[in-house]
Design an enzyme around this catalytic site. Structure first.
Site, mmCIF file in Angstrom:
data_model
loop_
_atom_site.group_PDB
_atom_site.id
_atom_site.type_symbol
_atom_site.label_atom_id
_atom_site.label_comp_id
_atom_site.label_asym_id
_atom_site.label_seq_id
_atom_site.Cartn_x
_atom_site.Cartn_y
_atom_site.Cartn_z
ATOM 1 N N CYS A 59 0.846 -1.201 0.000
ATOM 2 C CA CYS A 59 0.000 0.000 0.000
ATOM 3 C C CYS A 59 0.878 1.246 0.000
ATOM 4 O O CYS A 59 0.365 2.343 0.180
ATOM 5 C CB CYS A 59 -0.900 -0.011 1.225
ATOM 6 N N CYS A 62 4.948 1.555 3.865
ATOM 7 C CA CYS A 62 6.310 1.513 4.404
ATOM 8 C C CYS A 62 7.148 2.657 3.841
ATOM 9 O O CYS A 62 7.972 3.243 4.555
ATOM 10 C CB CYS A 62 6.962 0.162 4.108
ATOM 11 N N CYS A 153 4.233 -7.321 5.069
ATOM 12 C CA CYS A 153 3.925 -7.983 3.792
ATOM 13 C C CYS A 153 5.179 -8.617 3.194
ATOM 14 O O CYS A 153 5.176 -9.790 2.829
ATOM 15 C CB CYS A 153 3.336 -6.973 2.809
ATOM 16 N N CYS A 190 3.627 -2.967 10.558
ATOM 17 C CA CYS A 190 2.738 -2.426 9.535
ATOM 18 C C CYS A 190 2.412 -0.982 9.863
ATOM 19 O O CYS A 190 1.502 -0.724 10.622
ATOM 20 C CB CYS A 190 1.466 -3.265 9.474
ATOM 21 N N HIS A 228 4.719 -6.671 25.805
ATOM 22 C CA HIS A 228 4.010 -6.793 27.087
ATOM 23 C C HIS A 228 4.933 -6.480 28.275
ATOM 24 O O HIS A 228 4.492 -5.933 29.282
ATOM 25 C CB HIS A 228 3.499 -8.235 27.163
ATOM 26 N N CYS A 231 5.326 -2.565 28.533
ATOM 27 C CA CYS A 231 4.102 -1.787 28.303
ATOM 28 C C CYS A 231 3.804 -0.855 29.485
ATOM 29 O O CYS A 231 3.868 -1.274 30.646
ATOM 30 C CB CYS A 231 2.931 -2.744 28.108
ATOM 31 N N CYS A 255 -5.298 -2.029 31.285
ATOM 32 C CA CYS A 255 -4.778 -2.976 30.286
ATOM 33 C C CYS A 255 -5.820 -3.244 29.197
ATOM 34 O O CYS A 255 -7.011 -3.364 29.475
ATOM 35 C CB CYS A 255 -4.416 -4.276 30.997
ATOM 36 N N CYS A 261 -5.761 -6.790 22.683
ATOM 37 C CA CYS A 261 -4.316 -6.510 22.647
ATOM 38 C C CYS A 261 -3.496 -7.792 22.454
ATOM 39 O O CYS A 261 -3.707 -8.796 23.129
ATOM 40 C CB CYS A 261 -3.887 -5.814 23.935
ATOM 41 N N CYS A 270 8.317 -1.231 20.247
ATOM 42 C CA CYS A 270 7.374 -0.102 20.167
ATOM 43 C C CYS A 270 7.219 0.648 21.492
ATOM 44 O O CYS A 270 7.038 1.865 21.495
ATOM 45 C CB CYS A 270 6.004 -0.587 19.689
ATOM 46 N N CYS A 282 0.915 2.808 19.604
ATOM 47 C CA CYS A 282 -0.488 2.368 19.628
ATOM 48 C C CYS A 282 -1.083 2.303 21.034
ATOM 49 O O CYS A 282 -2.097 2.944 21.325
ATOM 50 C CB CYS A 282 -0.628 1.009 18.940
ATOM 51 N N CYS A 289 -2.512 -3.384 20.887
ATOM 52 C CA CYS A 289 -1.490 -3.820 19.924
ATOM 53 C C CYS A 289 -2.121 -4.857 18.996
ATOM 54 O O CYS A 289 -2.776 -5.792 19.456
ATOM 55 C CB CYS A 289 -0.313 -4.430 20.688
ATOM 56 N N CYS A 292 1.528 -6.517 14.815
ATOM 57 C CA CYS A 292 1.919 -6.439 13.401
ATOM 58 C C CYS A 292 3.374 -6.839 13.145
ATOM 59 O O CYS A 292 3.780 -6.962 11.995
ATOM 60 C CB CYS A 292 1.625 -5.061 12.827
HETATM 61 FE FE1 SF4 Z 1 0.135 -6.410 27.876
HETATM 62 FE FE2 SF4 Z 1 -1.422 -5.255 26.027
HETATM 63 FE FE3 SF4 Z 1 -2.089 -5.105 28.576
HETATM 64 FE FE4 SF4 Z 1 0.013 -3.741 27.657
HETATM 65 S S1 SF4 Z 1 -2.135 -3.403 27.113
HETATM 66 S S2 SF4 Z 1 -0.079 -4.932 29.568
HETATM 67 S S3 SF4 Z 1 0.822 -5.197 26.147
HETATM 68 S S4 SF4 Z 1 -1.964 -6.986 27.349
#
Ligand code: SF4
Length: 357
Positions: A59, A62, A153, A190, A228, A231, A255, A261, A270, A282, A289, A292
């Protein structure tokens, strides 16, 4: 004109240049002592390693991602200075002129960047200039010094094209089928993260070899940690606090597991290196999440924003999404505790994840 004179013309100061080097080497986990060496290598690289950038079923996201951080930016610095000889989206030439440029570039020792998936069912699903993209890729891949497959991709055929009837595959599958041994680096997401692409190029130009890769041929420096584990909402996960109602301000930072997620299954940096020059990512922006950077994106992870049944929580096993809150909260209360969950979760989700350094 010397390289730094050229940079000055482009509005990039020596200080900005060194800041770029320091940031990218830090992202790769390299010591500070490495900065002068990397700067020197990049200066040499500015003497033009040619790049051919092919696009298959894509698309152009990238490309958009890579050039979105301009004025001045690492993307501009690297992409411009790399001497891109062929790029269907951004090159000025077209028709025979662009084909001539492409044929000339094929005679050099180029780096091949591939964006987009390749159809495995029928060649007609992706034709460029009347030729099957698959055949164009095979020819370019055989002669390249290295191949960087960018985005989900090209890396795995795993993006949106992977959900269609074309039998989309990534570059790796084509190389395997054709017996081509050119070194391959996959940079899924992505779209691809500009910092990941630039950091990988910097490493390759400095050492003339591919960086340490995991089992999916992704650089460990950028894909070696579980999202995770880093996060900002992880504390709420451990306390069994899950967002169920978007309209409840109290749940705003909870969460996002029940909203689909995929962070517990996704290896990416990320959470550490945010998108758009560290503006946001994100989960911090309130979106679960979508995983991707993983092979399972998009097919096995869809629907992306709905709770997944029997989601496998590290250390606790498969849990129904409706009961995940009480189970995790209860487990913490009886002493399973934060550290057990965190320890089991931290990078040991797949013991064979890293192939080596
Ligand atoms: Fe884990 Fe997603 Fe919760 Fe963050 S939002 S703690 S990555 S499950």
């Amino acid at each position: 004109m010397g390289n730094f004179d050229l940079l000055k013309v482009k509005g990039v100061s020596r200080r900005d240049f060194m800041k770029l080097i320091a940031a990218t080497t830090a992202a790769l986990g390299l010591p500070e002592l490495f900065v002068p060496q990397a700067a020197n290598a990049l200066e040499q690289a500015l003497k033009k390693p040619p790049v051919i950038w092919l696009e298959g079923m894509d698309c152009t996201g990238c490309t958009e991602s890579a050039i979105a951080t301009l004025n001045p930016s690492p993307a501009e610095l690297i992409l411009d200075m790399l001497s891109i000889r062929y790029h269907e989206t951004i090159m000025a030439g077209s028709g025979n002129k662009s084909e001539e440029a492409y044929q000339e570039a094929l005679k050099e020792k180029y780096i091949l960047i591939v964006e987009g998936a390749i159809p495995s069912k029928e060649d007609r699903f992706c034709m460029v200039g009347g030729k099957p993209f698959r055949k164009i890729l095979i020819e370019a891949a055989q002669k390249a010094q290295a191949i960087i497959a960018i985005g989900s991709c090209a890396s795995e055929g795993a993006g949106i094209p992977g959900a269609c009837a074309t039998g989309a595959v990534g570059v790796g599958e084509i190389l395997k089928a054709e017996g081509i041994s050119t070194p391959l680096i996959n940079l899924p997401c992505c779209p691809v993260k500009p910092t990941t692409l630039i950091g990988t190029l910097l490493y390759y130009l400095t050492y003339q070899k591919v960086p340490a890769l995991d089992s999916q041929k992704r650089p460990v420096a950028f894909y070696g940690t579980l999202l995770h584990d880093n996060c900002p909402r992880r504390g709420h996960f451990e306390h069994g606090e899950f967002l169920k109602d978007w309209n409840d301000p109290i749940q705003k930072q909870y969460c996002l597991l029940l909203k689909g997620c995929k962070g517990p299954k996704t290896y990416t940096d990320c959470a550490q290196v945010w998108w758009n020059d560290n503006t946001n990512f994100c989960i911090n922006a309130g979106s679960p999440c979508s995983g991707c950077s993983e092979k399972s994106f998009y097919k096995e992870f869809s629907p992306l924003y709905a709770k997944q049944e029997n989601f496998d929580i590290p250390g606790l096993g498969p849990i129904n999404a409706d009961t995940v809150g009480p189970v995790i909260g209860g487990a913490a209360a009886v002493g399973l505790g934060i550290h057990l969950v965190a320890t089991v979760a931290s990078g040991r989700l797949k013991k064979d994840h890293k192939e080596g350094l």
